[in-house]
Scaffold this motif. Sequence first.
Motif, PDB file in Angstrom:
ATOM      1  N   TYR A  46      30.184  44.970  36.752  1.00 56.88           N
ATOM      2  CA  TYR A  46      30.342  44.303  38.046  1.00 56.88           C
ATOM      3  C   TYR A  46      29.929  45.216  39.199  1.00 56.88           C
ATOM      4  CZ  TYR A  46      32.071  41.157  41.583  1.00 56.88           C
ATOM      5  OH  TYR A  46      32.137  40.320  42.663  1.00 56.88           O
ATOM      6  N   PHE A  94      28.491  36.914  36.160  1.00 66.92           N
ATOM      7  CA  PHE A  94      28.335  37.514  37.498  1.00 66.92           C
ATOM      8  C   PHE A  94      27.028  37.034  38.137  1.00 66.92           C
ATOM      9  CE2 PHE A  94      30.701  41.445  35.652  1.00 66.92           C
ATOM     10  CZ  PHE A  94      31.913  40.789  35.771  1.00 66.92           C
ATOM     11  N   GLY A 149      27.921  42.920  41.281  1.00 71.36           N
ATOM     12  CA  GLY A 149      28.768  42.009  42.052  1.00 71.36           C
ATOM     13  C   GLY A 149      28.947  42.415  43.495  1.00 71.36           C
ATOM     14  N   ASP A 173      28.556  34.790  41.062  1.00 74.10           N
ATOM     15  CA  ASP A 173      29.203  35.701  42.017  1.00 74.10           C
ATOM     16  C   ASP A 173      29.000  35.277  43.473  1.00 74.10           C
ATOM     17  OD1 ASP A 173      30.801  38.098  42.459  1.00 74.10           O
ATOM     18  OD2 ASP A 173      28.991  38.920  43.384  1.00 74.10           O
TER      19      ASP A 173
END
Length: 445
Positions: A210, A153, A214, A157
């Motif tokens: 996440y 991530f 994220g 990301d």
Amino acid sequence: MSTRDFHFPPAFAWGAATAAYQIEGSPLADGAGPSIWHRFSHTPGRMTNGDNGDVACDHYRRAAGDVGLMQELGLNAYRFSISWSRVLPAGTGRVNQGGLDFYRRLVDELRAKNIRPMATLYHWDLPAALDDRGGWLNRDVADWFAEYASVMFKALDDGVEWWATLNEPWVVTDGGYLHGALAPGHRNLFEAPIASHNLLRAHGRSVQAYRAEGKHVIGIVVNLEPKSPATDSDDDRVATQRADAYMNRQYLDPVFRGAYPDEMRDLFGEAWPDFPASDFDDIRAKVDFVGINYYKRGVVQASQKVVERADNIHIASSVYTETDWEVHAPGLTTILTWFRDRYGAMPLYITENGAAFYDPPAAISDPVEDPLRVHYLREHVAAMQRAIESGVDIRGYFVWSLFDNLEWSLGYTKRFGIIHVDFATQKRTFKRSALTYRDIIRNAM
Ligand code: FCB
């Protein structure tokens, strides 16, 4: 129905899918550690023809050119998977910059050509070092996976549009821990439920990670098959319910309802353990989308088989692919509406759909003529349209596969690609299905 009459939702993703071990080759390059698939394919007797992924489609060295082929076909999305042991050679701890750099370049290349990346974190190639520590049977695997996911991530990301945690947990468990045809090749009724449960815990923990790190979306990819009974006998009906629970609900019910289907206990008997209730708090972490891989339906006849206790039977009037899978496009509509009705409305993607057929040698014609695959593609896109028309929120379609590739333990014998690969020369040749797909995409946009 022609795709010309139909308006696909705006920003619909038209892509193709691949997986790291099936296409990359160079499995130990630039500091990568071995995966369980590297080990498995180098174990005598495991693979058809003794094939392995040492070269595969040589995508590791040809990625830039391969992205160019995607652009020629008009793809606006591409689903690939990341090899965990390229990035973390021992599975945890030290990060291998060489591995990260490969995926960084791939994502940048895709972005430069307006192809949106969908990255799958786990498409079956567990680091061998983690298998040595018990692999999916060790509860710590949820931490190991969350650690790896966080590394990815942080690194990617900014460019990856969709993250998929696991590809087909059912196959990981059924093939890897119950029937043994896939890595790590175990055959153990008692291990299978533990592996499944730890896969789901790992999934949930990475979704939670996440949320902290994220800014795009994350989901899970499952393989689904509508199951129907061969006859209306009670035995076949019960077998069908169990086959449905085993394949379709075993992973989705815990994620969306926080509990396994009741049938799991009937199927596994004393091998089905009681899991800590608190595990479901992790497993239920909210996902943003679900990816559905659809290949076939299952027509079920009761039998004495362990676990599934059901045989998939052949239908005399149907066409079967080279992997002996029945071609049944209406099943795609069925499973998509089933999903919506059972789990509610949410963004869905067809993350894999395709077929292995015998193709004539590429030397005979360019493009390679593959009429059965052309037919398969048209029928399945039409079946997806029908689901969209009935209100299912489908946001994209990824054909399996971009290339002929290593079909796991079946080696290079099954060709699923819309692009033909000559494995002796690495020459890529479009098949007719690739050009058909290009036309479908053009007409849809
Ligand atoms: C799916 C896998 C994919 C490919 C296809 C044919 O189960 O996810 O890697 O092997 O089957």
